[in-house]
Design a protein around this motif. Structure first.
Motif, PDB file in Angstrom:
ATOM      1  N   ALA A  96     -12.064   5.875  -4.479  1.00  0.00           N
ATOM      2  CA  ALA A  96     -11.070   4.809  -4.619  1.00  0.00           C
ATOM      3  C   ALA A  96     -11.548   3.591  -3.840  1.00  0.00           C
ATOM      4  O   ALA A  96     -12.092   3.711  -2.744  1.00  0.00           O
ATOM      5  N   LEU A  97     -11.339   2.420  -4.424  1.00  0.00           N
ATOM      6  CA  LEU A  97     -11.624   1.165  -3.747  1.00  0.00           C
ATOM      7  C   LEU A  97     -10.418   0.796  -2.892  1.00  0.00           C
ATOM      8  O   LEU A  97      -9.284   0.830  -3.360  1.00  0.00           O
ATOM      9  N   THR A  98     -10.655   0.478  -1.626  1.00  0.00           N
ATOM     10  CA  THR A  98      -9.549   0.125  -0.746  1.00  0.00           C
ATOM     11  C   THR A  98      -9.711  -1.308  -0.250  1.00  0.00           C
ATOM     12  O   THR A  98     -10.822  -1.759   0.043  1.00  0.00           O
ATOM     13  N   GLU A  99      -8.592  -1.980  -0.133  1.00  0.00           N
ATOM     14  CA  GLU A  99      -8.556  -3.344   0.401  1.00  0.00           C
ATOM     15  C   GLU A  99      -7.443  -3.441   1.439  1.00  0.00           C
ATOM     16  O   GLU A  99      -6.663  -4.380   1.460  1.00  0.00           O
ATOM     17  N   VAL A 100      -7.394  -2.425   2.293  1.00  0.00           N
ATOM     18  CA  VAL A 100      -6.300  -2.335   3.261  1.00  0.00           C
ATOM     19  C   VAL A 100      -6.425  -3.388   4.358  1.00  0.00           C
ATOM     20  O   VAL A 100      -5.423  -3.766   4.967  1.00  0.00           O
ATOM     21  N   PHE A 101      -7.631  -3.865   4.644  1.00  0.00           N
ATOM     22  CA  PHE A 101      -7.800  -4.904   5.649  1.00  0.00           C
ATOM     23  C   PHE A 101      -7.088  -6.186   5.203  1.00  0.00           C
ATOM     24  O   PHE A 101      -6.360  -6.801   5.974  1.00  0.00           O
ATOM     25  N   ALA A 102      -7.299  -6.545   3.943  1.00  0.00           N
ATOM     26  CA  ALA A 102      -6.736  -7.807   3.433  1.00  0.00           C
ATOM     27  C   ALA A 102      -5.318  -7.654   2.898  1.00  0.00           C
ATOM     28  O   ALA A 102      -4.532  -8.610   2.945  1.00  0.00           O
ATOM     29  N   LYS A 103      -4.960  -6.442   2.409  1.00  0.00           N
ATOM     30  CA  LYS A 103      -3.681  -6.285   1.706  1.00  0.00           C
ATOM     31  C   LYS A 103      -2.753  -5.247   2.319  1.00  0.00           C
ATOM     32  O   LYS A 103      -1.672  -4.991   1.778  1.00  0.00           O
ATOM     33  N   GLY A 104      -3.151  -4.623   3.430  1.00  0.00           N
ATOM     34  CA  GLY A 104      -2.292  -3.611   4.037  1.00  0.00           C
ATOM     35  C   GLY A 104      -2.107  -2.403   3.143  1.00  0.00           C
ATOM     36  O   GLY A 104      -3.009  -2.001   2.396  1.00  0.00           O
ATOM     37  N   GLY A 105      -0.907  -1.806   3.180  1.00  0.00           N
ATOM     38  CA  GLY A 105      -0.646  -0.597   2.406  1.00  0.00           C
ATOM     39  C   GLY A 105      -0.845  -0.774   0.915  1.00  0.00           C
ATOM     40  O   GLY A 105      -1.296   0.141   0.221  1.00  0.00           O
ATOM     41  N   GLU A 106      -0.528  -1.956   0.398  1.00  0.00           N
ATOM     42  CA  GLU A 106      -0.726  -2.216  -1.036  1.00  0.00           C
ATOM     43  C   GLU A 106      -2.185  -2.010  -1.424  1.00  0.00           C
ATOM     44  O   GLU A 106      -2.483  -1.478  -2.502  1.00  0.00           O
ATOM     45  N   GLY A 107      -3.095  -2.411  -0.534  1.00  0.00           N
ATOM     46  CA  GLY A 107      -4.520  -2.274  -0.828  1.00  0.00           C
ATOM     47  C   GLY A 107      -5.038  -0.857  -0.715  1.00  0.00           C
ATOM     48  O   GLY A 107      -6.209  -0.595  -1.026  1.00  0.00           O
ATOM     49  N   GLY A 108      -4.182   0.078  -0.277  1.00  0.00           N
ATOM     50  CA  GLY A 108      -4.592   1.481  -0.168  1.00  0.00           C
ATOM     51  C   GLY A 108      -3.895   2.391  -1.149  1.00  0.00           C
ATOM     52  O   GLY A 108      -4.055   3.616  -1.083  1.00  0.00           O
TER      53      GLY A 108
END
Length: 556
Positions: free
Chosen positions: A404-416
């Protein structure tokens, strides 16, 4: 984009009593440390014992670059994502050490929009746990030297004292010191040395104890050195375990804070993973399992270090059974393992990525050796290109690994959320078959060789004559039937930080073997790993300041 500390300072935190209420804890279950942090009382923990356990998710990584690959950030982001997906989730993390905070990495409480807060408190003195550990450790050291000064009834061999002083700071000048200089009243002159607090046996004991009585017993079992007959001398012979327990009476309770999205987080204990066992406390992890449907925790550095110790040491002592393992990977680290220089991390280069992907391949194999199924979390950086991300995803799909691609740094929980869905799918469809990779009843040499060959991919472990002598001493004293805690560089699967990717045809040099009898494991030092790190040429401390109105800057 705002810095981590700016993001943290602009976020509205919930009162910690409201965070506690989300997981069924009332005000009487907390010892308050201000408005936004608290300790969960021992009485409250006892009331949780009969509750069913949730699912345990371990977050680990590939071998990192010096800056780290966002494992803590992914852990926090995944916890937030699971809550967004309707799963009551509690995060369990380690407390940051002041050594890395003021050294290379700066703060260590996650990053971007996946942080635990209050970030400044967590990264600095927090609730005083590390101060208690440091004081407890150094009390034992003072009692050892005082005992010898007052006549040495235990006949302690001054040249075979193994218990070292500690401080929670990177200070290379303290690795080797001479104590007792001056007049006779200053004690006896001997060579000594300091470790960093997070590498201490007291830290390990805190993180592996079930309760205060267990901690007290473990402290008593610490081997502080050897007597003139070559027999071990125990801390309990100094009658110090009660005093140490007094110093640790508050530190043993786990700390409750929150993420930027108000997800509950337990932060407790902080052993390094390259020189200690790299996991937060058993007490905090078990509490997270009782308080949530899902408990998300991390183990330091790559799966060859933190995850191996989590699965071979912590799970064995705590009776824990993970349901899934998330392996964090980044484009930049994989290119690093393929030979990229630091200034090339942000430049598209799929060929270097192809060369470095073998490190991920090996860490996937390592997780599966424990009977667990990995999920790859690609922690996205702004410089990553579509071609590079697609290559990693294609590699995982070809090797039948969830990704899975994660963007939790930039988007928080939405990015995970994509990662969260993969975790839920795996946990609810596959029964984990966790098994440690060695039996503690095997010989020390057999256990070490199993780790270096199975997990690191080495040909064999090569023992120095001094290390072999230490092994024989442990066997003679009946201290050999314990788990192994490897101390090794975090930057390579080998004991040489320069050997990147997936090294082939190498041996691992074992230079020292010593027992942490109270903690319950055997510490094995490899290569030139240091138990007291040093500061870099430009320490993170140089960027930090506090304004006249109390605003902290530069912490991360």
């Amino acid at each position: 984009m705002l810095t981590d500390i700016q993001i943290a300072q602009q976020t509205k935190m919930d009162p910690i009593v409201d965070v506690a209420a989300k997981i069924g804890l009332g005000p009487d279950d907390l010892d308050m440390y201000g408005k936004y942090k608290a300790k969960i009382t021992i009485e409250a923990l006892k009331k949780l014992q009969d509750k069913p356990d949730g699912k345990l998710i371990l977050v680990t990584a590939i071998n990192p670059t010096p800056a780290g690959e966002g494992k803590s950030t992914t852990t926090v982001g995944l916890g937030q994502a699971l809550n967004r997906l309707g799963k009551k989730t509690v995060i369990a993390l380690r407390e940051p050490s002041l050594g890395p905070v003021f050294g290379v990495k700066g703060g260590a409480a996650g990053g971007g929009y996946s942080q635990v807060v209050p970030m400044e408190d967590i990264n600095l003195h927090f609730t005083g746990d590390f101060h208690a550990i440091t004081s407890a450790n150094n009390l034992i050291c003072a009692l050892i030297d005082n005992h010898i000064h007052q006549g040495n009834a235990l006949r302690i061999d001054q040249k075979k004292i193994t218990f070292k002083r500690v401080m929670d700071m990177n200070d290379r000048n303290l690795r080797e010191v001479v104590v007792g200089l001056g007049s006779k009243g200053n004690g006896f002159v001997r060579q000594d040395g300091f470790m960093i607090t997070v590498a201490s046996e007291i830290m390990a004991i805190l993180c592996l104890s079930e309760d205060l009585e267990d901690l007290k017993h473990r402290v008593g079992e610490i081997v502080i050195g050897y007597n003139l007959d070559g027999k071990p001398v125990y801390a309990k012979e100094l009658k110090c375990e009660g005093a140490v327990a007094l110093l640790m009476k508050d530190a043993i309770a786990p700390n409750l804070v929150q993420t930027l999205e108000n997800t509950p987080a337990l932060i407790h204990g902080g052993p390094f993973a390259n020189i200690a066992h790299g996991c937060n406390s058993i007490i905090a992890t078990k509490a997270a399992l009782k308080l949530g449907e899902y408990a998300v925790t991390e183990a330091g550095f790559g799966a060859d270090l933190g995850a191996e110790k989590f699965l071979d040491i912590k799970c064995r002592f705590g009776g824990l059974k993970p349901s899934a393992v998330v392996v964090v990977a980044t484009v930049r680290a994989l290119k690093h393992h393929g030979g990229a220089k630091k200034d090339e991390y942000g430049v598209e280069n799929v060929e270097l990525l192809k060369k470095g992907i073998v490190n991920l391949e090996k860490q996937v194999e390592n997780v599966r050796k424990f009977g667990l199924e990995p999920i790859i979390a690609i922690n996205r950086f702004a410089s990553d290109t579509d071609a590079e991300l697609k290559y990693i995803e294609d590699f995982c799909n070809a090797n039948n690994v969830r990704v899975a691609l994660t963007e939790v740094f930039a988007k928080g929980g939405e990015g995970g959320e994509e990662l969260g869905k993969k975790v839920i799918e795996l946990v609810e469809s596959v029964e984990a078959g966790y098994t440690p990779i060695y039996d503690v009843e095997e010989s020390i040499e057999a256990k070490i060789n199993k780790i270096v060959t199975e997990i690191y991919g080495a040909n064999k472990a090569v023992f120095t004559s001094a290390a072999l002598k230490q092994v024989r001493e442990l066997e003679a004293n009946g201290m050999d039937k314990k788990p192994i805690c490897m101390a090794k560089t975090q930057y390579s699967l080998s004991d040489d930080p320069a050997l990147l990717g997936r090294p082939q045809n190498f041996d691992v040099t074992i230079r020292e073997v010593r027992v942490s009898n109270g903690a319950g494991f055997i510490v094995v030092l490899t290569g030139d790993v240091m138990i007291m790190p040093g500061l870099p040429k430009v320490p993170a401390a140089e960027r930090m300041d506090i304004t006249p109105d109390g605003e902290i800057t530069g912490l991360f």
